[in-house]
Write a protein that holds these residues in place. Structure first.
Motif, PDB file in Angstrom:
ATOM      1  N   PRO A 110     -10.246   0.762   8.653  1.00 20.38           N
ATOM      2  CA  PRO A 110     -10.914  -0.408   8.055  1.00 20.38           C
ATOM      3  C   PRO A 110     -10.121  -0.909   6.848  1.00 20.38           C
ATOM      4  O   PRO A 110      -9.207  -0.235   6.353  1.00 20.38           O
ATOM      5  N   GLY A 111     -10.474  -2.083   6.379  1.00 21.72           N
ATOM      6  CA  GLY A 111      -9.827  -2.632   5.203  1.00 21.72           C
ATOM      7  C   GLY A 111     -10.188  -1.858   3.936  1.00 21.72           C
ATOM      8  O   GLY A 111     -11.186  -1.136   3.893  1.00 21.72           O
ATOM      9  N   GLU A 112      -9.353  -2.006   2.919  1.00 20.87           N
ATOM     10  CA  GLU A 112      -9.559  -1.370   1.624  1.00 20.87           C
ATOM     11  C   GLU A 112      -9.823  -2.449   0.564  1.00 20.87           C
ATOM     12  O   GLU A 112      -9.452  -3.612   0.733  1.00 20.87           O
ATOM     13  N   ASP A 136       1.638  -3.811  -4.417  1.00 19.46           N
ATOM     14  CA  ASP A 136       0.197  -3.780  -4.660  1.00 19.46           C
ATOM     15  C   ASP A 136      -0.466  -4.940  -3.910  1.00 19.46           C
ATOM     16  O   ASP A 136       0.159  -5.959  -3.624  1.00 19.46           O
ATOM     17  N   TYR A 137      -1.733  -4.748  -3.625  1.00 14.39           N
ATOM     18  CA  TYR A 137      -2.500  -5.856  -3.063  1.00 14.39           C
ATOM     19  C   TYR A 137      -3.983  -5.649  -3.339  1.00 14.39           C
ATOM     20  O   TYR A 137      -4.428  -4.524  -3.584  1.00 14.39           O
ATOM     21  N   THR A 138      -4.724  -6.753  -3.293  1.00 14.25           N
ATOM     22  CA  THR A 138      -6.170  -6.685  -3.495  1.00 14.25           C
ATOM     23  C   THR A 138      -6.841  -6.373  -2.155  1.00 14.25           C
ATOM     24  O   THR A 138      -6.233  -5.777  -1.275  1.00 14.25           O
ATOM     25  N   ALA A 139      -8.064  -6.783  -1.988  1.00 14.28           N
ATOM     26  CA  ALA A 139      -8.820  -6.459  -0.769  1.00 14.28           C
ATOM     27  C   ALA A 139      -8.173  -7.097   0.460  1.00 14.28           C
ATOM     28  O   ALA A 139      -7.684  -8.227   0.422  1.00 14.28           O
ATOM     29  N   GLY A 199       0.802  -1.218   0.000  1.00 13.27           N
ATOM     30  CA  GLY A 199       0.000   0.000   0.000  1.00 13.27           C
ATOM     31  C   GLY A 199       0.833   1.265   0.000  1.00 13.27           C
ATOM     32  O   GLY A 199       2.066   1.232   0.104  1.00 13.27           O
ATOM     33  N   THR A 200       0.146   2.390  -0.088  1.00 11.11           N
ATOM     34  CA  THR A 200       0.755   3.716  -0.040  1.00 11.11           C
ATOM     35  C   THR A 200      -0.162   4.625   0.765  1.00 11.11           C
ATOM     36  O   THR A 200      -1.354   4.745   0.445  1.00 11.11           O
ATOM     37  N   ASP A 201       0.368   5.237   1.808  1.00 11.27           N
ATOM     38  CA  ASP A 201      -0.390   6.087   2.731  1.00 11.27           C
ATOM     39  C   ASP A 201      -1.361   5.268   3.586  1.00 11.27           C
ATOM     40  O   ASP A 201      -1.462   5.498   4.787  1.00 11.27           O
ATOM     41  N   ILE A 202      -2.084   4.373   2.964  1.00 15.29           N
ATOM     42  CA  ILE A 202      -2.913   3.425   3.714  1.00 15.29           C
ATOM     43  C   ILE A 202      -2.303   2.041   3.469  1.00 15.29           C
ATOM     44  O   ILE A 202      -2.207   1.587   2.328  1.00 15.29           O
ATOM     45  N   TYR A 203      -1.889   1.386   4.550  1.00 14.77           N
ATOM     46  CA  TYR A 203      -1.143   0.133   4.436  1.00 14.77           C
ATOM     47  C   TYR A 203      -1.949  -1.030   5.011  1.00 14.77           C
ATOM     48  O   TYR A 203      -2.747  -0.851   5.944  1.00 14.77           O
ATOM     49  N   THR A 204      -1.735  -2.221   4.454  1.00 15.43           N
ATOM     50  CA  THR A 204      -2.395  -3.403   5.013  1.00 15.43           C
ATOM     51  C   THR A 204      -1.899  -3.622   6.443  1.00 15.43           C
ATOM     52  O   THR A 204      -0.752  -3.317   6.781  1.00 15.43           O
TER      53      THR A 204
END
Length: 277
Positions: free
Chosen positions: A249-251, A266-269, A215-220
């Motif tokens: 919360p999750g993205e 990169d990552y999915t949900a 992620g970027t700014d918001i990370y898993t």
């Protein structure tokens, strides 16, 4: 033949002598018994000989006051002591120790190896062993981790009981752990609960190592906290430092970028996230 009155007198004399002899024997036995009782009265319990008229303050010291410590194994945990919060125990770790699992840093979970935690704290060594004094403490919602003196501890979430080592700077160490939780460069937020909006302050050690970040700014939530902080420009790999995160919360998806020498993925949900404040 002697007259009867003379026989009677002799019998009285003989009888008197017998009575006198019996009294002497009984008196001697009584004196012997009295001496024995006095001798026993001057001895300690279990047949130990007293060396003082009043030895109430000369008995053996407890392990805690004497500093000898109660012998314990390297596998032993604070949970095995069956003590209450606030109690202290002085323990003797034998030489030639073997490492066992430890969770926490300065404040340890009660199921951690006491002796291995003592090595981590710099109080004893594997080779020589030594004496440590611990104090049982209430549980915590989060336990940090660190690498010290050849021991790497693990982080953990909520646990019901803790212990600390009693030293002159115990309270200062506890306050620091309360203010910011120490972590390693591969530590993620997996040890904390899912309370969205809650913030945590962590401390990253100097000399950082690369770890996975998505992620970027918001990370898993399973991203390296310290590496995400470098990516966000809050600290450097060389110096480390303090970082505050906020749970989110999750993205539905996460986009990777390269910033400040850190390449994220990169990552999915994913179910949970965090941001660096």
């Amino acid at each position: 033949m002697k007259p009867s009155y003379q026989l009677t007198q002799e019998r009285r004399i003989i009888g008197g002598c017998v009575l006198l002899l019996a009294a002497i024997v009984l008196g001697s036995a009584g004196c012997s018994k009295l001496k024995t009782e006095n001798s026993n009265a001057g001895s300690g319990g279990g047949g130990h000989t007293s060396t003082s008229a009043d030895n109430s303050n000369t008995g053996p010291s407890s392990p805690s006051s004497a500093g000898a410590g109660m012998p314990t194994s390297w596998e032993a945990k604070a949970t095995s002591l069956n003590g209450k919060d606030g109690e202290t125990f002085t323990l003797q770790c034998s030489p030639g120790g073997i490492a066992h699992s430890v969770w926490g840093s300065d404040i340890y979970t009660a199921d951690s190896s006491i002796c291995t935690a003592g090595v981590h704290s710099g109080l004893i060594t594997y080779q020589q062993g030594g004496t440590v004094t611990i104090e049982l403490r209430p549980g915590r919602t989060i336990y940090g981790c660190s690498e010290r003196n050849g021991v790497t501890t693990s982080d953990y979430g909520s646990y019901q009981h803790s212990f600390v080592f009693k030293t002159p700077n115990t309270e200062a160490l506890v306050r620091e752990a309360d203010e910011q939780t120490p972590v390693l460069w591969n530590t993620s937020t997996s040890m904390v609960g899912p309370e969205t909006g809650k913030t945590y302050k962590f401390k990253c050690p100097p000399g950082g190592k690369e770890g996975s970040v998505w992620g970027t700014d918001i990370y898993t939530a399973d991203s390296s906290i310290c590496n995400a902080a470098v990516h966000a420009g809050k600290l450097t790999m060389d110096s480390g430092g303090s970082v505050t995160i906020e749970l989110r919360p999750g993205e539905s998806s996460y986009k990777g970028t390269t910033r400040n020498g850190i390449k994220t993925n990169d990552y999915t949900a994913y179910g949970r996230s965090f941001v660096v404040k």
